[in-house]
Design a protein around this motif. Structure first.
Motif, short mmCIF file in Angstrom:
data_model
loop_
_atom_site.label_atom_id
_atom_site.label_comp_id
_atom_site.label_asym_id
_atom_site.label_seq_id
_atom_site.Cartn_x
_atom_site.Cartn_y
_atom_site.Cartn_z
N ALA A 1 51.22 38.56 44.78
CA ALA A 1 52.49 38.40 44.68
C ALA A 1 53.19 36.96 44.95
O ALA A 1 53.98 36.56 44.11
N ILE A 2 52.33 36.30 45.74
CA ILE A 2 52.59 34.99 45.86
C ILE A 2 52.32 34.24 44.60
O ILE A 2 53.38 33.47 43.96
N THR A 3 51.27 34.23 44.01
CA THR A 3 51.03 33.62 42.69
C THR A 3 51.83 34.21 41.54
O THR A 3 52.18 33.43 40.83
N ALA A 4 52.07 35.42 41.42
CA ALA A 4 53.10 36.03 40.47
C ALA A 4 54.54 35.20 40.52
O ALA A 4 55.05 34.96 39.47
N ILE A 5 54.97 35.03 41.59
CA ILE A 5 56.20 34.41 41.78
C ILE A 5 56.23 33.07 41.64
O ILE A 5 57.07 32.52 40.67
N GLU B 1 56.68 44.27 44.79
CA GLU B 1 56.67 45.57 44.56
C GLU B 1 55.39 46.07 43.74
O GLU B 1 54.48 46.78 43.91
N LYS B 2 55.56 45.16 42.63
CA LYS B 2 54.35 45.38 41.55
C LYS B 2 53.10 44.98 42.16
O LYS B 2 52.04 45.72 41.54
N HIS B 3 52.93 43.94 43.04
CA HIS B 3 51.69 43.77 43.29
C HIS B 3 51.34 44.46 44.62
O HIS B 3 50.36 43.93 45.43
N GLY B 4 52.06 45.34 45.18
CA GLY B 4 51.66 46.40 45.96
C GLY B 4 52.38 46.18 47.69
O GLY B 4 51.87 46.82 48.55
#
Lengths: 453, 453
Positions: free
Chosen positions: A233-237, A296-299
């Motif tokens: 999630a951190i990398t995605a953001i 949410e997408k990353h769990g």
């Protein structure tokens, strides 16, 4: 006349402290370096001239000088040395704000929070925000190139220092840079002195760049039951947008904070992210929704957002409180290792293994958006075996960060506690380069000897 | 074996140029320094190893090296010296973009525009934008700490260089910094090398910080019939908000641009401002309206705004075209003086007086939002008297900037053309500090001798 008496005579009464009880509190900073020496005296100048007088005296008598801000450093950068002078800037507390050029000229002893408050009166903002902002000095911030929570979007101290006045090792006073946003005249000496940890000169004044007041922030809080989910999630953001804050706490920190603050955090979570957006108007909430969706997408097991700045501030305060909360569990060895963001998961899981292998609790909190973590090694200083294992873990965590292409210190500086690892990170040729510059500027080595090199 | 033959033998065929016709075009950069020497050879390495081989050879034979990017420098930083080597980075053109960490690793010979285009393919943006961005190299940008139009909001080259690889004066290769947003490990050597104009080492690779693609911009164009009105509007805008661009052109530049581009600019105007906002969504237009209103409030004779990015781009292109347009009037001596924004009016009117007193036309264009001006001194190099007066004006303009608390160079660097003024700006003690660092890193003085110092 004794040498020290000459210095006392040259400075206003009360400037030089020699009473052992008074000076004992200046021996260490928050790093509590056990190897701290006993200084000859503590000098507390109020003016640049008094600093210059002190440094000239020290140069003449080959007495080492350890510059000290508020003493909140975490790497032993202000550890006193035997027979030396601790030069405390605590009395140098003036500030002038110029709202037209959006700059402030400050003396080094002012606290970061005091700078923020003084400029806020003009609708302006000085962004760098170490967690210790209520008790760390702006001079110390410049000496260590301090960071903070908002740096992921707004940069570090170096990005806000336009100029400074410095007392050099021979007592000469020079001005570097100035209140100009662009200046390519000569070497970038201002930038060199930022982060030099008092080894090249004593900063007696800073010219800071300011920006308009930060806009109200929207906030996201998300819990995760796996580290991988959280770091994904951190990398995605951080590859999608620029959050104004993106912070991480592990399970130990979550529980320590919950024990103290009773906020209803999920005690079973492995990781908690707190992220904020300060985009204008409804874009803040839009960005918060986007970040929540990415969590949410990353769990994420739970995620919510709020556009209410005060509700969001409560979670930011919880994150800021994590270090003191974990400290209730025992004494802390506080790390400051950083890696490129995609390596964050590997770093955090590697730190867990190091803790297990050495039989010590290591809690990780992190400025996740810029890959800068603060592993907190809990230990019992009265137990030599436990302490030895904690120190072993301390070194292994830095080794791991270096192996992952990272840094041993993102924002605290090298000081005395991490200097043994600096060559491993930067290499012997860079140490040689550093030493050449140090020798060129302080040939007698009187400025903060033993720090960094 | 002759010394140069040894270098030729150590490098791939075609790397060393000695043909007088070929090397004559490497004697000068755009500053057209009349004192340029004739180099022994031009070396065009393709790899860091080849740079190191060249520098080692030069160190062994005490041959000076002048590093050269695209040759678009405006201060004579790449002026060749007699018997020296011009080390051109033009063949070092690789780039790797990492969209996850938002960084790019680039070789120095790539043009600024090529970097921008390569990162744009990943939805990213490298902000610094010198007017010459289509023909200046990224290595030259780092060597001079180049700026541009968007720097008023986004900062200069130094703010985007996270790390670099450098060949030192003895041929050793070191890596400084790296792809980490925060790094306080050791002295800030990366920042020291940015802006060092090839006097401390040869940059062979840069790690650049990138940001998400810029949002569509809204644009304001405003004409003024008095300089005071224009500078009042500039101060009002820049103390109220953060425009993404805030540019100034004087009457000479307006007419020169209008001659070439026929855009319908008001030829009677004394000053034209072009300002832009890249705030998200409708906030861009809102900020443009606010800037238009501030221009009107401070006496603009005409002001309009457009939310259409392409219409706005036409005015930005006009501003970028101002230097070549004025150059149609004669040869130019190009200045780069900067002052704190509230002094801008005093600087521009003082420059007009200097032009009148010396009987030369001086047109002023400026990155007004950060106080950085480019006075263009029009002269006739075939007329010795006119040229002498132009050079006198050139010096007097720098004297004026210094007197106003400003800088002799905001973004072009000192090079050889401005070095006589550097001590007046920074003082003898800072020159001494600079010389100590130079001597520590390049004791034999082989790197770009005569530049800056």
């Amino acid at each position: 006349m004794e040498p020290l008496a000459a210095l006392e005579a040259a400075l206003p009464p009360g400037t030089v402290l020699t009473d052992p009880d008074l000076i004992s509190s200046y021996r260490q900073d928050w790093a509590r370096d056990p190897d701290a020496g006993t200084p000859l005296a503590v000098v507390r100048p109020s003016t640049t001239d008094e600093v210059a007088t002190t440094v000239k005296w020290a140069a003449a008598h080959h007495v080492p000088i350890v510059p000290r801000g508020a003493g909140s450093g975490l790497s032993g950068g202000a550890t006193a040395v035997d027979g030396g002078i601790v030069l405390s800037t605590e009395r140098m507390r003036e500030i002038r704000v110029d709202p037209i050029t959006r700059t402030a000229v400050v003396q080094p002893g002012l606290l970061n929070a005091e700078v923020k408050r003084a400029v806020a009166e003009h609708g302006l903002w000085y962004p760098p925000d170490p967690s210790s902002f209520e008790m760390c000095s702006i001079g110390g911030n410049a000496a260590t190139n301090a960071g903070g929570l908002c740096c992921v979007k707004y940069g570090v101290t170096s990005d806000y220092v336009l100029g400074m006045e410095v007392v050099l090792a021979d007592g000469r006073v020079v001005r570097l840079g100035g209140p100009r946003l662009k200046d390519s005249a000569g070497l970038s000496l201002t930038k060199l002195f930022v982060g030099s940890e008092g080894t090249l000169g004593v900063i007696t004044e800073l010219t800071l760049r300011l920006v308009p007041a930060q806009l109200p922030q929207a906030t996201v809080v998300a819990s995760f039951d796996s580290l991988t989910a959280a770091t994904d999630a951190i990398t995605a953001i951080s590859s999608t947008m620029r959050p104004a804050m993106l912070e991480f706490m592990d399970g130990v920190a979550i529980n320590a904070v919950e024990d103290e603050m009773r906020m209803g955090l999920d005690r079973t979570a492995v990781a908690l992210l707190v992220a904020r957006s300060d985009a204008p108007g409804e874009f803040a909430e839009r960005e918060a929704v986007l970040m929540r969706e990415l969590c949410e997408k990353h769990g994420a097991t739970e995620a919510f957002h709020t556009a209410d700045p005060e509700d969001g501030e409560a979670f930011t305060a919880a994150r800021r409180f994590a270090i003191p909360a974990v400290e209730r569990r025992g004494s802390l060895l506080l790390e400051d290792v950083g890696v490129p963001v995609p390596k964050l998961g590997e770093l955090i899981s590697g730190i867990a293994s190091i803790g297990e292998r050495n039989g010590v609790i290591v809690s990780v909190i992190a400025h996740a958006g810029d890959g800068n973590t603060h592993p907190l090694i809990v230990h019992d200083p009265t137990d030599p075996d436990n302490t030895a294992r904690a120190h072993r873990a301390f070194g292994e965590i830095m080794d791991l960060a270096i192996a992952l292409g990272g840094t041993i210190t993102g924002e605290h500086g090298v000081g005395r506690l991490k200097k043994a690892w600096l060559p491993d990170q930067v290499g012997d040729d860079v140490i040689d380069l550093t030493r050449r510059i140090k020798n060129a500027l302080d040939p007698d080595g009187i400025l903060n000897p033993g720090a960094m090199l």
